[in-house]
Write a protein that holds these residues in place. Structure first.
Motif, PDB file in Angstrom:
ATOM      1  N   ALA B  35       0.833  -1.214   0.000  1.00 29.28           N
ATOM      2  CA  ALA B  35       0.000   0.000   0.000  1.00 29.28           C
ATOM      3  C   ALA B  35       0.859   1.253   0.000  1.00 29.28           C
ATOM      4  O   ALA B  35       0.548   2.229  -0.694  1.00 29.28           O
ATOM      5  CB  ALA B  35      -0.937  -0.004   1.205  1.00 29.28           C
ATOM      6  N   LEU B  36       1.945   1.219   0.781  1.00 26.93           N
ATOM      7  CA  LEU B  36       2.774   2.431   0.880  1.00 26.93           C
ATOM      8  C   LEU B  36       3.551   2.693  -0.405  1.00 26.93           C
ATOM      9  O   LEU B  36       4.032   3.804  -0.625  1.00 26.93           O
ATOM     10  CB  LEU B  36       3.715   2.340   2.082  1.00 26.93           C
ATOM     11  CG  LEU B  36       3.037   2.244   3.461  1.00 26.93           C
ATOM     12  CD1 LEU B  36       4.074   2.346   4.577  1.00 26.93           C
ATOM     13  CD2 LEU B  36       1.953   3.301   3.642  1.00 26.93           C
ATOM     14  N   GLN B 291      -9.003   0.499  -3.457  1.00 24.85           N
ATOM     15  CA  GLN B 291      -7.602   0.155  -3.670  1.00 24.85           C
ATOM     16  C   GLN B 291      -7.119  -0.859  -2.630  1.00 24.85           C
ATOM     17  O   GLN B 291      -6.265  -1.698  -2.921  1.00 24.85           O
ATOM     18  CB  GLN B 291      -6.738   1.422  -3.651  1.00 24.85           C
ATOM     19  CG  GLN B 291      -5.364   1.232  -4.286  1.00 24.85           C
ATOM     20  CD  GLN B 291      -5.461   0.851  -5.757  1.00 24.85           C
ATOM     21  OE1 GLN B 291      -6.486   1.078  -6.403  1.00 24.85           O
ATOM     22  NE2 GLN B 291      -4.398   0.239  -6.274  1.00 24.85           N
ATOM     23  N   ALA B 292      -7.674  -0.775  -1.422  1.00 27.57           N
ATOM     24  CA  ALA B 292      -7.325  -1.768  -0.398  1.00 27.57           C
ATOM     25  C   ALA B 292      -7.676  -3.166  -0.903  1.00 27.57           C
ATOM     26  O   ALA B 292      -6.861  -4.100  -0.809  1.00 27.57           O
ATOM     27  CB  ALA B 292      -8.082  -1.455   0.893  1.00 27.57           C
ATOM     28  N   VAL B 293      -8.868  -3.306  -1.468  1.00 30.99           N
ATOM     29  CA  VAL B 293      -9.309  -4.614  -1.966  1.00 30.99           C
ATOM     30  C   VAL B 293      -8.513  -4.987  -3.219  1.00 30.99           C
ATOM     31  O   VAL B 293      -8.094  -6.141  -3.394  1.00 30.99           O
ATOM     32  CB  VAL B 293     -10.825  -4.597  -2.237  1.00 30.99           C
ATOM     33  CG1 VAL B 293     -11.293  -5.956  -2.726  1.00 30.99           C
ATOM     34  CG2 VAL B 293     -11.581  -4.202  -0.965  1.00 30.99           C
ATOM     35  N   ALA B 294      -8.269  -3.996  -4.076  1.00 32.02           N
ATOM     36  CA  ALA B 294      -7.496  -4.262  -5.293  1.00 32.02           C
ATOM     37  C   ALA B 294      -6.099  -4.775  -4.958  1.00 32.02           C
ATOM     38  O   ALA B 294      -5.562  -5.660  -5.632  1.00 32.02           O
ATOM     39  CB  ALA B 294      -7.412  -2.993  -6.139  1.00 32.02           C
ATOM     40  N   LEU B 295      -5.512  -4.239  -3.893  1.00 26.75           N
ATOM     41  CA  LEU B 295      -4.164  -4.676  -3.509  1.00 26.75           C
ATOM     42  C   LEU B 295      -4.185  -6.097  -2.934  1.00 26.75           C
ATOM     43  O   LEU B 295      -3.285  -6.888  -3.209  1.00 26.75           O
ATOM     44  CB  LEU B 295      -3.549  -3.711  -2.490  1.00 26.75           C
ATOM     45  CG  LEU B 295      -3.060  -2.377  -3.053  1.00 26.75           C
ATOM     46  CD1 LEU B 295      -2.494  -1.511  -1.918  1.00 26.75           C
ATOM     47  CD2 LEU B 295      -1.991  -2.585  -4.129  1.00 26.75           C
ATOM     48  N   PHE B 447      -2.763   9.258   2.090  1.00 25.75           N
ATOM     49  CA  PHE B 447      -3.747   8.442   1.371  1.00 25.75           C
ATOM     50  C   PHE B 447      -3.320   6.980   1.377  1.00 25.75           C
ATOM     51  O   PHE B 447      -4.115   6.081   1.657  1.00 25.75           O
ATOM     52  CB  PHE B 447      -3.894   8.949  -0.068  1.00 25.75           C
ATOM     53  CG  PHE B 447      -4.810   8.107  -0.911  1.00 25.75           C
ATOM     54  CD1 PHE B 447      -6.185   8.249  -0.814  1.00 25.75           C
ATOM     55  CD2 PHE B 447      -4.295   7.147  -1.775  1.00 25.75           C
ATOM     56  CE1 PHE B 447      -7.032   7.455  -1.580  1.00 25.75           C
ATOM     57  CE2 PHE B 447      -5.136   6.351  -2.536  1.00 25.75           C
ATOM     58  CZ  PHE B 447      -6.507   6.505  -2.443  1.00 25.75           C
ATOM     59  N   ARG B 448      -2.048   6.751   1.091  1.00 21.88           N
ATOM     60  CA  ARG B 448      -1.547   5.366   1.054  1.00 21.88           C
ATOM     61  C   ARG B 448      -1.667   4.689   2.414  1.00 21.88           C
ATOM     62  O   ARG B 448      -1.968   3.497   2.502  1.00 21.88           O
ATOM     63  CB  ARG B 448      -0.078   5.366   0.619  1.00 21.88           C
ATOM     64  CG  ARG B 448       0.119   5.752  -0.834  1.00 21.88           C
ATOM     65  CD  ARG B 448       1.601   5.800  -1.188  1.00 21.88           C
ATOM     66  NE  ARG B 448       1.796   6.052  -2.598  1.00 21.88           N
ATOM     67  CZ  ARG B 448       2.532   7.047  -3.097  1.00 21.88           C
ATOM     68  NH1 ARG B 448       3.158   7.882  -2.278  1.00 21.88           N
ATOM     69  NH2 ARG B 448       2.649   7.193  -4.398  1.00 21.88           N
ATOM     70  N   ALA B 449      -1.425   5.455   3.477  1.00 23.09           N
ATOM     71  CA  ALA B 449      -1.549   4.869   4.817  1.00 23.09           C
ATOM     72  C   ALA B 449      -2.997   4.473   5.094  1.00 23.09           C
ATOM     73  O   ALA B 449      -3.263   3.467   5.772  1.00 23.09           O
ATOM     74  CB  ALA B 449      -1.039   5.852   5.869  1.00 23.09           C
TER      75      ALA B 449
END
Lengths: 472, 472
Positions: B35-36, B291-295, B447-449
């Motif tokens: 994510a980061l 994006q959390a789910v996509a990752l 945002f990434r966090a």
């Protein structure tokens, strides 16, 4: 007489310090107490902001402000109240708007830059090229700039460093054939707020219209450009410059009891941009200076020299008031003991930039020329430091090399020692030249502290035995 | 089974903690690292902001955003991508303006409140009465309010406390015969920036038009009123509500490997007000959740339960999306293991409000009903705390009682445990519902966090042996 030797320098620095502190401690305390309890100054500033409002050179509201100011000076018991005539540039904004037409249709909140020419009545519609610097502009060259609207979206490095794009971007882009210029607003903090401000056309280069857009929209267009997405904008501005208008400086004074011909002058500028209320730029400057003198008068203090408050006109788009005041003085400028300007908002006062000389001079506003004059002696600077100690109770007495401001620059160029108020200034730049420069931004305790520090400094400078510039 | 006795409670709290930490430490590290380092989420958010823009219910841009979102979910390899239909209110702003006509003529930058009725085509011109509270309004009574425009200029005590004047001021003033309402923008920091937001008309009370003006102008009118200066304003709003429009929620998922029928749902709202870009409200919420789910999908992680991302529609002016999702589930709501909402901007994540129950429930947004549901057990809360420890490296794992958000409120009302993202939030309220809620406000690292903390929390909730709500 210039002293030399460590011991002598030591004594020349320390003895007057003790003298100044002991001589003026009580009166300073009295002045500070009066200023910190004063409501009249805030009421005056509120009236100027709320009932008169913004006041651009050439506007009716500026003349209303000038007449009101003179009347208030008389009410306060100042003498020699005058409104000497000054011809000022008369720029008018008219209607204006900018719209992004591609890749999507979006209104771009904007403010035309002061002194900009307008567009044709139908506006200018053109593709936008975005650059972050003059180097990037030069790298594009005529081929890619010709017929385009250039957007300057430089990285924000502070007002003094970044304002060059607002000031000269139009001419630099015009040199390469651009038909219009947009510039990011000159601020580090934005809530979709456009900031106006003056531009300077370079002689001999075609004058093209220029406007500031918000930081947000500049960033948007910049991102689109970086992504290769073509951006088209329509810019419409009715801006024009009319023949110079009749205006005035405003002045009033407490006449000196022993050396009335010697003058300490303090003030700021009475004009503002044609938006917001000009509360911090520079309503608070003129009213704080005036109220400082009004309080000395109310306290019945009789300085040996004359203390004069001046509201200079036309700082924002010309500087005619500062020049006219200098011209009005003629040879009498040599009798000006010091000039003090407050033009950075009324946030918590830290102290003053003080200087008369050479390398120590710096620009304190974008419009102030950095004129080299005779160097400030160490002893003279030390005296300023010692006066500043009288303000230690309110934290407003730190002296740093510098001094000046756009309105007193002509005096400094004539050798008059200059003091420029320095404040915490944490938010001044967020507000200035915007619709948000309004009375609600004035923190009463901070405004009062500014009045206190102006009153103490001007009184001591006018009353102490030596002229500060002559101490060597 | 509810345990009792200090030792047993101790063990029931500590042992799972060690288990959760040891079991999920490595995978959490992997998720956080991904994510980061992720750019794709930011690119998606930038596209949503810059290329689609704001997206009010009923607008073309909302439908464009919905179709784009579904396509992106498919691109990311999510399964069961759907856009279930939702009927949404269709309010349109139209042209609008407000002008102060007395004591001076001044444009008042404004935004009509969402769901407000409009004025007659010629606008409403009336004297203004200014109040700081409903008590002050009541004290004026019908005689002084009848036929007037009421300005509410309450002291800012924070969004949750002050928004009542925006939400119900129009009806409260209409009860006393007012013909229009102005309200100070709901913010503690302003740079002449109007903030919109929804209002709720009280049934049976005449609907009168209402708009937010800037903090600056509200303060100006309030000062004038206190000084006894009459203020007259013209308010013109074309606002109207059209028949409900066809819209959609958006959803996609990673199907659970062992208990696919059990679901952890996370998301935010895809709609925004019709200004700015809806970057923090709530573009960053939906895209961070997605994006959390996509990752997780990209990392090839296979949670035992299903993880579903939902972009709920119409949070801003109706809440139809949250209700429709709940209705769509029917009895299957009982299989929802947890619901996670991010709707407070993408500033640095601090942690989550977690709760299912009673006194612990609180409003996290102005629109979220504070529905009491079954109480959260201490052990269940402790498990949330333990999961939060996996986020300690990025500072986003602090659990506090609370939880929820407007879109998941119907799920919480059905007994689903709720998590609400909590951020530093230092500036969220400056931007939200304004033209300044734009992509430039997104700090990439922050945002990434947020993506990291949503990904870890949802993965662990979906993969751990127990349903978090069942831990007692």
């Amino acid at each position: 007489m210039k002293k030399s030797g460590a011991l002598l320098v030591c004594c020349s620095l320390l003895l007057p310090a003790a003298d100044i502190e002991s001589q003026y401690r009580d009166v300073s305390k009295k002045i500070i107490e009066a200023a910190l309890a004063d409501q009249e100054g805030l009421d005056r500033l509120q009236y100027l902001c709320d009932r008169i409002g913004h006041r651009l050179s050439g506007s009716e509201s500026l003349e209303k402000a000038i007449q009101w100011s003179a009347a208030e000076m008389k009410k306060a018991g100042l003498t020699n109240v005058q409104t000497p005539p000054v011809k000022v540039p008369h720029w008018v904004r008219g209607n204006e708007y900018a719209t992004m037409l591609a890749p999507t249709v979006k209104k771009l909140p904007m403010l035309g830059l002061g002194m900009s020419v307008g567009t044709p009545p139908e506006g200018i519609t053109a593709d936008v090229v975005t650059v972050a610097s003059f180097d990037e502009l030069a790298a594009l060259g005529k081929e890619k700039v010709q017929g385009k609207i250039v957007l300057f979206d430089p990285v924000w490095e502070g007002y003094g460093q970044t304002v060059i794009y607002r000031a000269t971007g139009a001419s630099r882009a015009a040199e390469l054939g651009a038909v219009g210029v947009l510039v990011r607003s000159m601020t580090g903090r934005s809530l979709a707020t456009p900031h106006t401000g003056g531009l300077n056309y370079i002689a001999g280069v075609a004058k093209i219209p220029a406007a500031a857009i918000t930081v947000e929209d500049a960033a948007l267009i910049h991102r689109l450009a970086k992504g290769g997405v073509p951006v088209k904008v329509k810019l419409m501005m009715e801006a024009k410059t009319l023949p110079d208008a009749d205006s005035h400086n405003v002045m009033g004074e407490i006449r000196g009891s022993e050396k009335p011909e010697e003058v300490v002058v303090l003030g700021g500028h009475i004009d503002s941009w044609d938006i917001g209320q000009g509360a911090n730029d520079d309503g608070s400057g003129v009213i704080a200076a005036f109220q400082a003198v009004a309080l000395l008068q109310k306290l019945g203090l009789k300085p040996k020299r004359t203390i004069r408050v001046v509201f200079w006109v036309n700082e924002e788009n010309g500087g005619a008031g500062g020049r006219a005041y200098r011209a009005m003085l003629g040879d009498a400028a040599k009798n000006h003991v010091a000039a003090i300007e407050m033009d950075g908002g009324a946030e918590k006062p830290l102290g003053f930039g003080y200087g008369t000389g050479g390398a120590q001079r710096r620009r304190t506003t974008a419009n102030a020329p950095a004129t080299p004059v005779k160097a400030t002696s160490a002893a003279s600077f030390q005296r300023a430091v010692d006066i500043g100690k009288l303000l230690s109770g309110i934290g407003g007495g730190q002296m740093t090399p510098g001094g000046g401001g756009a309105d007193i620059a002509p005096l400094l160029a004539a050798g008059v020692p200059g003091f420029g108020v320095q404040t915490g200034g944490g938010h001044y730049n967020d507000w200035h030249h915007t619709d948000s420069d309004t009375f609600d931004k004035i923190v009463p305790s901070e405004f009062r502290a500014n009045v206190a520090s102006l009153a103490v400094l001007s009184f001591v400078l006018a009353d102490m035995p030596e002229r500060i510039g002559d101490i060597e």
